[in-house]
Design a protein around this motif. Structure first.
Motif, PDB file in Angstrom:
ATOM      1  N   SER A 102       0.821  -1.213   0.000  1.00 47.71           N
ATOM      2  CA  SER A 102       0.000   0.000   0.000  1.00 47.71           C
ATOM      3  C   SER A 102       0.856   1.265   0.000  1.00 47.71           C
ATOM      4  N   TRP A 103       0.213   2.386  -0.305  1.00 50.27           N
ATOM      5  CA  TRP A 103       0.900   3.685  -0.270  1.00 50.27           C
ATOM      6  C   TRP A 103       1.401   3.966   1.142  1.00 50.27           C
ATOM      7  N   PHE A 104       0.605   3.643   2.140  1.00 51.64           N
ATOM      8  CA  PHE A 104       1.004   3.908   3.527  1.00 51.64           C
ATOM      9  C   PHE A 104       2.273   3.124   3.878  1.00 51.64           C
ATOM     10  N   TRP A 178       4.636  -0.949 -11.999  1.00 54.10           N
ATOM     11  CA  TRP A 178       4.098   0.390 -11.790  1.00 54.10           C
ATOM     12  C   TRP A 178       4.639   0.880 -10.451  1.00 54.10           C
ATOM     13  N   GLU A 179       4.577   2.194 -10.184  1.00 57.99           N
ATOM     14  CA  GLU A 179       5.168   2.709  -8.949  1.00 57.99           C
ATOM     15  C   GLU A 179       4.283   3.764  -8.294  1.00 57.99           C
ATOM     16  N   TRP A 180       4.179   3.664  -6.976  1.00 57.58           N
ATOM     17  CA  TRP A 180       3.501   4.687  -6.194  1.00 57.58           C
ATOM     18  C   TRP A 180       4.245   6.019  -6.297  1.00 57.58           C
ATOM     19  N   VAL A 181       3.503   7.102  -6.234  1.00 54.66           N
ATOM     20  CA  VAL A 181       4.089   8.436  -6.042  1.00 54.66           C
ATOM     21  C   VAL A 181       3.384   9.079  -4.854  1.00 54.66           C
ATOM     22  N   ASP A 182       4.017  10.070  -4.287  1.00 54.17           N
ATOM     23  CA  ASP A 182       3.478  10.682  -3.075  1.00 54.17           C
ATOM     24  C   ASP A 182       2.099  11.278  -3.301  1.00 54.17           C
ATOM     25  N   ASP A 183       1.922  11.993  -4.416  1.00 55.87           N
ATOM     26  CA  ASP A 183       0.671  12.703  -4.682  1.00 55.87           C
ATOM     27  C   ASP A 183      -0.208  11.941  -5.672  1.00 55.87           C
ATOM     28  N   PHE A 184      -0.282  10.621  -5.510  1.00 52.75           N
ATOM     29  CA  PHE A 184      -1.021   9.768  -6.439  1.00 52.75           C
ATOM     30  C   PHE A 184      -2.484  10.154  -6.569  1.00 52.75           C
ATOM     31  N   ASN A 185      -3.064  10.709  -5.497  1.00 54.97           N
ATOM     32  CA  ASN A 185      -4.499  11.012  -5.497  1.00 54.97           C
ATOM     33  C   ASN A 185      -4.787  12.438  -5.933  1.00 54.97           C
ATOM     34  N   ALA A 186      -3.837  13.068  -6.616  1.00 54.48           N
ATOM     35  CA  ALA A 186      -4.029  14.449  -7.062  1.00 54.48           C
ATOM     36  C   ALA A 186      -3.627  14.611  -8.521  1.00 54.48           C
ATOM     37  N   GLN A 203      -6.005  18.660  -8.201  1.00 53.77           N
ATOM     38  CA  GLN A 203      -6.957  18.128  -7.233  1.00 53.77           C
ATOM     39  C   GLN A 203      -7.482  16.789  -7.691  1.00 53.77           C
ATOM     40  N   PHE A 204      -7.896  15.991  -6.739  1.00 50.50           N
ATOM     41  CA  PHE A 204      -8.515  14.726  -7.087  1.00 50.50           C
ATOM     42  C   PHE A 204      -9.897  15.029  -7.632  1.00 50.50           C
ATOM     43  N   CYS A 205     -10.169  14.579  -8.852  1.00 51.52           N
ATOM     44  CA  CYS A 205     -11.425  14.893  -9.522  1.00 51.52           C
ATOM     45  C   CYS A 205     -11.771  13.716 -10.399  1.00 51.52           C
ATOM     46  N   GLY A 206     -12.079  12.592  -9.780  1.00 50.53           N
ATOM     47  CA  GLY A 206     -12.231  11.337 -10.501  1.00 50.53           C
ATOM     48  C   GLY A 206     -13.255  11.368 -11.606  1.00 50.53           C
ATOM     49  N   ALA A 207     -14.289  12.194 -11.488  1.00 53.34           N
ATOM     50  CA  ALA A 207     -15.316  12.220 -12.513  1.00 53.34           C
ATOM     51  C   ALA A 207     -15.024  13.250 -13.582  1.00 53.34           C
ATOM     52  N   GLY A 208     -13.980  14.053 -13.398  1.00 51.72           N
ATOM     53  CA  GLY A 208     -13.679  15.134 -14.325  1.00 51.72           C
ATOM     54  C   GLY A 208     -12.869  14.676 -15.510  1.00 51.72           C
ATOM     55  N   ALA A 209     -12.894  15.469 -16.559  1.00 52.88           N
ATOM     56  CA  ALA A 209     -12.073  15.177 -17.728  1.00 52.88           C
ATOM     57  C   ALA A 209     -10.632  15.559 -17.435  1.00 52.88           C
ATOM     58  N   ILE A 210      -9.696  14.917 -18.133  1.00 52.64           N
ATOM     59  CA  ILE A 210      -8.284  15.216 -17.968  1.00 52.64           C
ATOM     60  C   ILE A 210      -7.843  16.129 -19.102  1.00 52.64           C
ATOM     61  N   SER A 211      -7.237  17.246 -18.753  1.00 56.32           N
ATOM     62  CA  SER A 211      -6.684  18.133 -19.763  1.00 56.32           C
ATOM     63  C   SER A 211      -5.206  17.828 -19.871  1.00 56.32           C
ATOM     64  N   LEU A 221       0.066   8.044 -19.552  1.00 52.06           N
ATOM     65  CA  LEU A 221      -1.359   8.244 -19.284  1.00 52.06           C
ATOM     66  C   LEU A 221      -1.962   7.038 -18.573  1.00 52.06           C
ATOM     67  N   MET A 222      -1.508   5.850 -18.927  1.00 49.61           N
ATOM     68  CA  MET A 222      -2.002   4.647 -18.264  1.00 49.61           C
ATOM     69  C   MET A 222      -1.618   4.640 -16.792  1.00 49.61           C
ATOM     70  N   ARG A 223      -0.437   5.129 -16.489  1.00 45.00           N
ATOM     71  CA  ARG A 223      -0.026   5.207 -15.077  1.00 45.00           C
ATOM     72  C   ARG A 223      -0.891   6.191 -14.314  1.00 45.00           C
ATOM     73  N   ILE A 224      -1.185   7.328 -14.940  1.00 50.22           N
ATOM     74  CA  ILE A 224      -2.046   8.308 -14.294  1.00 50.22           C
ATOM     75  C   ILE A 224      -3.412   7.701 -14.012  1.00 50.22           C
ATOM     76  N   ALA A 225      -3.961   6.996 -14.999  1.00 56.41           N
ATOM     77  CA  ALA A 225      -5.276   6.391 -14.833  1.00 56.41           C
ATOM     78  C   ALA A 225      -5.283   5.395 -13.674  1.00 56.41           C
ATOM     79  N   LEU A 226      -4.238   4.567 -13.589  1.00 59.50           N
ATOM     80  CA  LEU A 226      -4.171   3.596 -12.497  1.00 59.50           C
ATOM     81  C   LEU A 226      -4.052   4.289 -11.151  1.00 59.50           C
ATOM     82  N   LEU A 227      -3.060   5.166 -11.010  1.00 53.99           N
ATOM     83  CA  LEU A 227      -2.791   5.786  -9.717  1.00 53.99           C
ATOM     84  C   LEU A 227      -3.977   6.605  -9.219  1.00 53.99           C
TER      85      LEU A 227
END
Length: 252
Positions: A102-104, A178-186, A203-211, A221-227
């Motif tokens: 886990s990240w923790f 794949w690798e964890w990063v500190d700010d994975f949820n942002a 910011q974490f915005c799971g339902a938002g579009a990615i610019s 992009l696949m890493r971003i989607a996973l994290l």
């Protein structure tokens, strides 16, 4: 964040942190209204992902992070599930990257050697390099080589760490885990360009579009989607980590 109280902050002998010089690059997270390069301060990055053997030594020294003892708040039920026992990953796995962590737990391990998880920008900055160039992202052959790994079955056990060093002397940024990063949820940003200058734009915005600035960089992009889909207690069979040291400040 869970702090690993009482953990000694010293890296074991033989652990190498590669120095990464300050620089600027175009992150895939830079939106259409914000194309200024991201500035990365100098830092140091573990040259290889953390291995099962290294994580075994960590849980032996700090049994609160062993499977069966770690609270469910900090790790799901698949935490280190592929180990033979809570303190034994198996002799054949010692030099393979640790996964199902886990990240923790990853953050606590890094704290144990006076380090932290890298930020996304730090990881992306180093991951853009090939063996001879600091930024190889426009090289079609480099992209093809990286994408080939994503076509492999995730059930295949990872190889041992220690692949070819990239421009910075860092190994296995691609093609292993794949690798964890500190700010994975942002990592997901709002599609509303009016928010692009906000300091909290990551910011974490799971339902938002990615610019995104570089839509052709599918591997990243696949890493971003996973994290961005994970919580801090989640684990997966092919998600590991490495640690970083130094300044974590990034600014536009």
């Amino acid at each position: 964040m869970l702090l690993a109280t009482g953990i000694a902050c010293a890296a074991p002998a033989g652990v190498n942190y590669a120095p990464i010089q300050a620089g600027a690059f175009g992150s895939v997270l830079s939106g259409d209204a914000d194309k200024e390069p991201v500035k990365v301060a100098p830092f140091a990055l573990r040259s290889t992902p953390v291995t099962n053997g290294e994580f075994r030594d960590f849980v032996l020294r700090h049994p609160q992070w062993q499977r069966g003892k770690i609270p469910a708040t900090f790790a799901d039920g698949s935490y280190l599930h592929d180990w033979q026992s809570p303190v034994d990953p198996g002799a054949d796995k010692a030099n393979q990257p640790v996964t199902s962590v886990s990240w923790f737990a990853a953050q606590a391990f890094c704290e144990s050697e006076g380090a932290r998880l890298p930020t996304w920008y730090e990881w992306e900055y180093v991951a853009a390099a090939d063996e001879t160039h600091a930024d190889a992202r426009r090289d079609p052959s480099w992209r093809a080589r990286i994408l080939a790994w994503y076509g492999q079955s995730s059930s295949t056990p990872p190889a041992a760490v220690g692949g070819s060093a990239n421009f910075y002397g860092v190994r296995d940024m691609h093609g292993l885990v794949w690798e964890w990063v500190d700010d994975f949820n942002a990592l997901l940003v709002s599609a509303d360009s009016r928010n692009q200058g906000d300091p909290d734009k990551l910011q974490f915005c799971g339902a938002g579009a990615i610019s995104l600035q570089d839509r052709e960089n599918y591997a990243v992009l696949m890493r971003i989607a996973l994290l961005s889909s994970l919580g801090g207690a989640d684990t997966t069979n092919n998600l590991g980590f490495r640690c970083a040291r130094g300044n974590a400040m990034e600014a536009k």
